[in-house]
Design an enzyme around this catalytic site. Structure first.
Site, PDB file in Angstrom:
ATOM      1  N   THR A 296     -19.715 -48.849   0.579  1.00 49.38           N
ATOM      2  CA  THR A 296     -18.961 -50.067   0.280  1.00 49.38           C
ATOM      3  C   THR A 296     -17.522 -49.953   0.754  1.00 49.38           C
ATOM      4  O   THR A 296     -16.831 -48.984   0.427  1.00 49.38           O
ATOM      5  CB  THR A 296     -18.979 -50.317  -1.236  1.00 49.38           C
ATOM      6  OG1 THR A 296     -20.334 -50.244  -1.670  1.00 49.38           O
ATOM      7  CG2 THR A 296     -18.401 -51.674  -1.577  1.00 49.38           C
TER       8      THR A 296
ATOM      9  N   GLU B 167     -20.803 -53.376   3.586  1.00 48.23           N
ATOM     10  CA  GLU B 167     -20.771 -52.149   4.388  1.00 48.23           C
ATOM     11  C   GLU B 167     -20.908 -52.485   5.872  1.00 48.23           C
ATOM     12  O   GLU B 167     -21.291 -53.596   6.236  1.00 48.23           O
ATOM     13  CB  GLU B 167     -21.938 -51.218   4.003  1.00 48.23           C
ATOM     14  CG  GLU B 167     -22.011 -50.903   2.517  1.00 48.23           C
ATOM     15  CD  GLU B 167     -22.916 -49.709   2.201  1.00 48.23           C
ATOM     16  OE1 GLU B 167     -23.265 -48.961   3.142  1.00 48.23           O
ATOM     17  OE2 GLU B 167     -23.247 -49.538   1.015  1.00 48.23           O
TER      18      GLU B 167
ATOM     19  N   HIS C 145     -13.328 -47.674  -3.341  1.00 47.68           N
ATOM     20  CA  HIS C 145     -14.598 -47.997  -4.000  1.00 47.68           C
ATOM     21  C   HIS C 145     -15.057 -46.833  -4.877  1.00 47.68           C
ATOM     22  O   HIS C 145     -15.462 -47.035  -6.028  1.00 47.68           O
ATOM     23  CB  HIS C 145     -15.664 -48.324  -2.947  1.00 47.68           C
ATOM     24  CG  HIS C 145     -17.047 -48.498  -3.507  1.00 47.68           C
ATOM     25  ND1 HIS C 145     -17.425 -49.622  -4.218  1.00 47.68           N
ATOM     26  CD2 HIS C 145     -18.129 -47.683  -3.500  1.00 47.68           C
ATOM     27  CE1 HIS C 145     -18.696 -49.493  -4.596  1.00 47.68           C
ATOM     28  NE2 HIS C 145     -19.137 -48.331  -4.171  1.00 47.68           N
TER      29      HIS C 145
ATOM     30  N   ASP D   9     -25.903 -53.476   1.279  1.00 53.20           N
ATOM     31  CA  ASP D   9     -26.724 -52.505   0.544  1.00 53.20           C
ATOM     32  C   ASP D   9     -26.877 -53.022  -0.889  1.00 53.20           C
ATOM     33  O   ASP D   9     -26.158 -52.625  -1.800  1.00 53.20           O
ATOM     34  CB  ASP D   9     -26.025 -51.132   0.575  1.00 53.20           C
ATOM     35  CG  ASP D   9     -26.772 -50.083  -0.218  1.00 53.20           C
ATOM     36  OD1 ASP D   9     -28.003 -50.200  -0.346  1.00 53.20           O
ATOM     37  OD2 ASP D   9     -26.117 -49.146  -0.717  1.00 53.20           O
TER      38      ASP D   9
ATOM     39  N   GLN E 116     -29.488 -48.171 -11.544  1.00 53.00           N
ATOM     40  CA  GLN E 116     -28.692 -47.068 -10.985  1.00 53.00           C
ATOM     41  C   GLN E 116     -28.086 -46.202 -12.092  1.00 53.00           C
ATOM     42  O   GLN E 116     -28.112 -44.966 -12.020  1.00 53.00           O
ATOM     43  CB  GLN E 116     -27.575 -47.656 -10.101  1.00 53.00           C
ATOM     44  CG  GLN E 116     -26.743 -46.616  -9.355  1.00 53.00           C
ATOM     45  CD  GLN E 116     -25.688 -47.273  -8.468  1.00 53.00           C
ATOM     46  OE1 GLN E 116     -25.583 -48.504  -8.387  1.00 53.00           O
ATOM     47  NE2 GLN E 116     -24.884 -46.460  -7.795  1.00 53.00           N
TER      48      GLN E 116
ATOM     49  N   ARG F  43     -17.845 -42.810 -15.019  1.00 53.12           N
ATOM     50  CA  ARG F  43     -17.225 -41.624 -15.622  1.00 53.12           C
ATOM     51  C   ARG F  43     -15.739 -41.891 -15.827  1.00 53.12           C
ATOM     52  O   ARG F  43     -14.904 -41.451 -15.024  1.00 53.12           O
ATOM     53  CB  ARG F  43     -17.376 -40.399 -14.701  1.00 53.12           C
ATOM     54  CG  ARG F  43     -18.801 -39.927 -14.430  1.00 53.12           C
ATOM     55  CD  ARG F  43     -18.819 -38.812 -13.397  1.00 53.12           C
ATOM     56  NE  ARG F  43     -18.178 -39.249 -12.156  1.00 53.12           N
ATOM     57  CZ  ARG F  43     -18.806 -39.927 -11.184  1.00 53.12           C
ATOM     58  NH1 ARG F  43     -20.085 -40.188 -11.287  1.00 53.12           N
ATOM     59  NH2 ARG F  43     -18.138 -40.318 -10.116  1.00 53.12           N
TER      60      ARG F  43
HETATM   61 CA    CA Z   1     -24.070 -48.236  -0.547  1.00 47.06          CA
END
Ligand code: CA
Length: 439
Positions: A371, A213, A145, A245, A252, A154
């Protein structure tokens, strides 16, 4: 470290018939803890244990005083609206209560007459948040992940140099954690400016995602200033649940530097209502392994016992239903499957790391794993991975497509342990529904 004992005997049968149905998920070898109350009632939640299609009322059982010693002390702690009292007692008490419950629920038990009136039908109860969660920490323990998401944010530098040395985490928010069945309005917030140097966007999140998760519930904590050693760490863990989550990817992307996620994560998190103890999961322990080319963990995160059996084989899956699929009475679509054993760090390492600086954990704290994606296609634990960074919509069997979640979508996470010759140990499910943003 294995904790295997008579409660794990695969041949055990219960006088609760539904617990003996193959693959029911809550056989007598499981015995997960939660809190419940009669549906539609205004009563307080009370601790219970799941057995087949029933919930045994532990608060009422305590009044009958059927056990002695540590099992009786543990049962006496099963009062009030949460499991925190039981969690605080520690491993020896949890184990004693599990053994006493296993013996009392077995076929032929002399306690059947005492317990039988204290059973409730699972489909006639409401399940609550099992613990008062003081603090919530979310980790990031899937290398697959971290690499896939790192590529989105990135492209030149997906995996930062600390990843293979430090279990990366951040402090999350406990107040917005609810149990399965939760619905919440789509979050609103700031998003990255469309042009360099421009003003940010503002409005309802357009890239709402889930994250597959597990949640780790801390039982007995540690005093501030003390560390929890790696080989002691699991005795501080009460058990595991499933955790979604929910994540607002557009919020974000704009807010995460330099201090990490904030409003993109703390509007809602959904857990499954039953906590499966580590003792119940003991038959599913597997070796904790690293690729030969990877660094071995630093000594405080490494031991022979942890390498031998520090990981757990827990199968995970993500399903999605939409307003359209429900209107047509269609089954939810399976989006992906993965396994906890593919994680880069394990449970004991997370506790040892969290406390290495003297941070005190407390009964009822929850640690999210991050995750849990696997190495293969079809094992992605979030839409951001399935849609390749928002580029490739996911096709649903009934003809709809999803880049990210739409209003009224329901995400269902499931987890279970399966192996030949042993009853299925289910962690149940975490289901949550996205509502339209509030005006
Ligand atoms: Ca998380």
């Amino acid at each position: 470290m294995s904790y295997l004992n008579e409660t794990h005997d695969p041949a055990l049968q219960s006088w609760v018939d539904s617990a003996n149905v193959p693959d029911n998920g809550f056989p007598i070898q499981n015995l997960p803890f939660g809190v419940f109350r009669p549906q539609g009632g205004a009563q307080d939640f009370r601790p219970g244990v799941a057995i087949g299609g029933k919930v045994l009322d532990l608060a009422a059982l305590a009044a009958a005083q059927p056990f002695t010693g540590q099992a009786a002390e543990a049962l006496d702690a099963c009062s009030g609206g949460s499991l925190n009292g039981l969690m605080r007692l520690g491993q020896a008490h949890w184990s004693a209560l599990r053994l006493a419950l296993s013996r009392a629920l077995r076929s032929g038990s002399a306690l059947q007459g005492t317990l039988e009136p204290l059973l409730n039908d699972m489909d006639k109860v409401e399940l609550g948040l099992p613990a008062t969660i003081g603090d919530y920490t979310d980790f990031y323990i899937s290398l697959h992940h971290a690499t896939a998401v790192g590529k989105q944010f990135r492209p030149d530098n997906p995996l930062l140099p600390n990843y293979k040395w430090v279990p990366i985490g951040y402090h999350g928010r406990a107040s917005s954690i609810q149990v399965s069945g939760q619905s919440f309005p789509r979050p609103v917030g700031q998003t990255r400016p469309s042009a360099e140097g421009g003003s940010p966007g503002f409005g309802p999140c357009e890239r709402l995602d889930y994250e597959l998760e597990l949640g780790i519930f801390v039982g007995q904590g540690n005093a501030q200033g003390d560390r929890i050693a790696l080989d002691e760490a699991e005795s501080h863990v009460f058990g595991l649940c499933i955790l979604n989550d929910w994540s607002a990817r557009d919020l974000q992307a704009w807010e995460y530097q330099p201090l990490g996620p904030f409003l993109s994560k703390n509007f809602a998190s959904t857990i499954s209502p039953w906590i499966v103890t580590l003792e119940a999961l003991a038959p599913f322990r597997v070796a904790f392994e690293r690729d030969a080319g990877d660094p071995q963990p630093l000594p405080y995160l490494n031991s022979a016992a942890n390498q031998a059996a520090g990981a757990l084989d827990i199968g995970l899956e993500v399903l999605l239903s939409t307003q359209q699929s429900r209107a047509q009475n269609l089954e939810p679509a399976l989006l992906s499957r993965s396994n906890f054993k593919d994680a880069y760090w394990n449970i004991a390492q997370l506790l040892a790391h969290h406390t290495v600086n003297g941070c005190n954990l407390q009964a009822g704290d929850m640690l999210g794993t991050g995750t849990l994606s696997g190495p293969e296609q079809g094992q992605e634990g979030s839409l951001l991975e399935l849609n390749q960074g928002g580029k490739q919509p996911v096709k649903l069997p009934w003809g709809e497509e999803r880049l990210f979640l739409q209003d009224h979508d329901e995400v269902i996470l499931r987890a279970a342990c399966r192996k030949a010759g042993y009853p299925t140990i289910s962690l149940g499910q975490s289901a949550g529904t996205v509502l339209p943003a509030k005006a």
